[in-house]
Design an enzyme around this catalytic site. Structure first.
Site, mmCIF file in Angstrom:
data_model
loop_
_atom_site.group_PDB
_atom_site.id
_atom_site.type_symbol
_atom_site.label_atom_id
_atom_site.label_comp_id
_atom_site.label_asym_id
_atom_site.label_seq_id
_atom_site.Cartn_x
_atom_site.Cartn_y
_atom_site.Cartn_z
ATOM 1 N N ARG A 175 0.822 -1.206 0.000
ATOM 2 C CA ARG A 175 0.000 0.000 0.000
ATOM 3 C C ARG A 175 0.857 1.258 0.000
ATOM 4 N NH1 ARG A 175 -5.077 0.023 2.304
ATOM 5 N NH2 ARG A 175 -4.607 1.859 3.542
ATOM 6 N N ARG A 179 9.305 6.312 -3.441
ATOM 7 C CA ARG A 179 9.516 7.159 -4.621
ATOM 8 C C ARG A 179 10.927 7.720 -4.662
ATOM 9 N NH1 ARG A 179 4.622 9.929 -2.984
ATOM 10 N NH2 ARG A 179 2.810 8.809 -3.771
ATOM 11 N N ARG A 258 -7.571 -6.358 14.153
ATOM 12 C CA ARG A 258 -6.908 -5.322 14.903
ATOM 13 C C ARG A 258 -7.947 -4.237 15.165
ATOM 14 N NH1 ARG A 258 -3.906 -0.845 13.958
ATOM 15 N NH2 ARG A 258 -4.428 -0.653 11.774
ATOM 16 N N ARG A 289 0.402 6.968 15.744
ATOM 17 C CA ARG A 289 0.374 8.260 15.056
ATOM 18 C C ARG A 289 -0.546 9.224 15.787
ATOM 19 N NH1 ARG A 289 -2.477 5.835 9.521
ATOM 20 N NH2 ARG A 289 -4.017 4.598 10.612
ATOM 21 N N GLU A 312 -3.415 7.623 18.312
ATOM 22 C CA GLU A 312 -3.955 6.331 17.881
ATOM 23 C C GLU A 312 -3.118 5.188 18.438
ATOM 24 O OE1 GLU A 312 -4.963 6.031 13.691
ATOM 25 O OE2 GLU A 312 -4.447 3.907 13.693
ATOM 26 N N TYR A 360 -8.994 -5.890 3.560
ATOM 27 C CA TYR A 360 -8.583 -4.534 3.897
ATOM 28 C C TYR A 360 -9.032 -3.603 2.762
ATOM 29 C CZ TYR A 360 -5.041 -1.237 5.827
ATOM 30 O OH TYR A 360 -4.365 -0.184 6.394
ATOM 31 N N ASP A 362 -10.362 -0.168 1.133
ATOM 32 C CA ASP A 362 -10.501 1.270 1.334
ATOM 33 C C ASP A 362 -11.920 1.668 0.941
ATOM 34 O OD1 ASP A 362 -7.842 1.548 2.069
ATOM 35 O OD2 ASP A 362 -7.175 1.876 0.006
HETATM 36 N N1 UDP Z 1 3.659 1.644 7.646
HETATM 37 C C1 UDP Z 1 4.847 1.751 8.344
HETATM 38 N N2 UDP Z 1 5.283 2.970 8.742
HETATM 39 C C2 UDP Z 1 4.589 4.110 8.503
HETATM 40 C C3 UDP Z 1 3.362 4.015 7.795
HETATM 41 C C4 UDP Z 1 2.919 2.764 7.398
HETATM 42 O O1 UDP Z 1 5.500 0.745 8.608
HETATM 43 O O2 UDP Z 1 5.042 5.212 8.899
HETATM 44 C C5 UDP Z 1 3.230 0.299 7.188
HETATM 45 C C6 UDP Z 1 2.469 -0.446 8.280
HETATM 46 O O3 UDP Z 1 2.780 -1.819 8.180
HETATM 47 C C7 UDP Z 1 1.034 -0.172 7.890
HETATM 48 C C8 UDP Z 1 1.077 -0.180 6.370
HETATM 49 O O4 UDP Z 1 2.358 0.399 6.076
HETATM 50 O O5 UDP Z 1 0.187 -1.164 8.376
HETATM 51 C C9 UDP Z 1 -0.051 0.594 5.701
HETATM 52 O O6 UDP Z 1 -0.097 1.902 6.193
HETATM 53 P P1 UDP Z 1 -1.340 2.882 5.959
HETATM 54 O O7 UDP Z 1 -0.954 4.229 6.461
HETATM 55 O O8 UDP Z 1 -1.771 2.745 4.552
HETATM 56 O O9 UDP Z 1 -2.425 2.223 6.916
HETATM 57 P P2 UDP Z 1 -3.855 2.764 7.390
HETATM 58 O O10 UDP Z 1 -3.819 4.252 7.302
HETATM 59 O O11 UDP Z 1 -4.874 2.122 6.510
HETATM 60 O O12 UDP Z 1 -3.946 2.291 8.797
#
Ligand code: UDP
Length: 395
Positions: A175, A179, A258, A289, A312, A360, A362
């Site tokens: 996901r 870049r 989760r 976060r 969170e 999962y 979106d």
């Molecule tokens: N992830 C990570 N570090 C970050 C952000 C994301 O390791 O700073 C990994 C982590 O395994 C996460 C996945 O990337 O479950 C997908 O992140 P995303 O932000 O897309 O998850 P969501 O916002 O759907 O919880």
């Protein structure tokens, strides 16, 4: 019963089916939700003291490249030009996410060109050269090399999933783009934005058709109302968007999920962190976060005296917790196959949405899947009498 179709769950999947069935086919729809509001986890409301729109079940950012979905959602709401950008605080220094040339150069204190950075990462990922990484740990290392993986991914993932990254599917991390330029947009999609007057206004417009009767605080599995499982199954088609294991009374075991806990704080300052999402990828912080909601709507005239944040936290869902994310270990996938077989045997019941398919999804994916189910299964049934052969959970 005064309904042609019963939909269990009013998240985006259920709402899309309800709206299409009412608008396109003139069906009478009963839309049930056990919560006190519609919209599933996309629901938002204005925080009382500040009036700042807060996403009650975690931040939701709308993005899609699917033309049909984009046209569809625009029937119910306009979207702002918000572009999601995330930052991450590692060892007390803030870097841009997802990993891009800015992150790489800041991390290595360097000024690498795209080609130099690629060569460096390739070298650091060399330990897995030529393999096809199947799990998140190997996939992460092969994408960005071990140093960046350990700084930004490893502990974040461990906190978020509480599962060894070697037991998680590689798809979770796919996901996140990597870049080799300075583009730090979080999403790659063609369309992106937030509903101009908020999620709840959007979702309520989807349910506003006079043929849609919304029943809140109504649990499909509880008796005492006219749309309980025992009264509905076998009478009219049912779209079920709750947890699939719950539907079968956990006969094959509990799928693992989760859940998240959001700790809300109203702070008396204009701006806490300067951006909408700051990740905390180090093990030293218990949260993954922090969201600061004012930054999702810079175009709004919010108070300057206060701001709302959510810290969170992530943990395994126990029974009674809200399931958010399917964990999808090998054991879960085996169990899901058994639930798929059971689902295939259910007459006139279709399973959809994140909980109903254990996927999962979106928001745009849930809407797209619902539009397809409507076209491929419900329309042929109601227009031509075609059997609703479940075929099981949409794969
Ligand atoms: N992830 C990570 N570090 C970050 C952000 C994301 O390791 O700073 C990994 C982590 O395994 C996460 C996945 O990337 O479950 C997908 O992140 P995303 O932000 O897309 O998850 P969501 O916002 O759907 O919880």
């Amino acid at each position: 019963m005064n309904a042609d179709l019963v939909i269990v769950g009013s998240g985006l999947f259920g709402l899309t089916i309800a709206e299409q069935a009412a608008t396109e086919l003139g069906l009478k729809v009963a839309l049930l939700d056990r919560r006190h509001h519609i919209g599933g986890n996309a629901y938002s409301e204005n925080e009382e003291r500040t009036g700042i729109e807060v996403h009650r079940y975690g931040a939701h950012l709308f993005h899609t490249s699917n033309e049909r979905v984009w046209e569809y959602v625009n029937r119910f709401t306009g979207f702002t030009n918000y572009t999601h950008r995330v930052y991450t605080n590692h060892n007390g220094i803030v870097y841009p996410m997802p990993i891009n040339l800015g992150t790489i150069n800041q991390f290595f204190n360097a000024a690498y060109s795209p080609a130099e950075a690629k060569a460096l990462i390739q070298e650091q990922a060399g330990e897995l050269a030529g393999t096809d990484p199947k799990n998140l740990n190997d996939k992460g290392i092969s994408l960005i090399g071990r140093p960046l993986y350990e700084a930004f991914i490893k502990h974040y993932t461990a906190k978020q999933w509480q599962t060894d990254p070697a037991d998680l599917p590689a798809s979770i991390i796919s996901r996140l783009p990597v870049r080799y330029n300075y583009d730090n947009r979080y999403f790659n999609d063609k369309y992106e934005g937030l509903p101009v007057d908020g999620y709840t206004a959007w979702l309520e417009r989807m349910a506003a058709h006079p043929n849609i009767e919304v029943h809140l605080n109504t649990d499909f599995f509880e008796e005492g109302h006219e749309y309980s499982r025992s009264k509905v199954i076998g009478q009219v088609p049912v779209i079920y968007t709750g947890p699939v294991d719950r539907y079968f009374d956990y006969a094959e075991g509990d799928l693992s999920w989760r859940t998240i806990d959001l700790e809300e704080e109203v702070l008396e300052m204009e701006d806490f962190q300067g951006c909408s999402v700051m990740n905390y990828p180090d093990a030293t912080y218990p949260y993954t976060r922090i969201h600061e909601f004012r930054h999702f709507h810079p175009e709004r005239d919010y108070t300057k005296d206060a701001t709302v944040i959510h810290r969170e936290y992530s943990r395994f869902a126990e029974k009674g917790d809200e399931p958010y994310y399917p964990i999808n270990t090998g054991a879960d996938r085996d169990m899901l196959l058994k639930y798929r077989d059971l689902a295939a045997g259910e007459q006139n019941v279709l399973f959809g949405g994140r909980l109903g398919t254990y996927k999962y999804l979106d928001m745009h994916m849930a809407i797209g899947a619902a539009l397809s189910m409507f076209d491929n299964k419900l329309r042929p049934h109601f227009e031509k009498g075609q059997q609703i052969a479940s075929g099981g959970i949409d794969a």
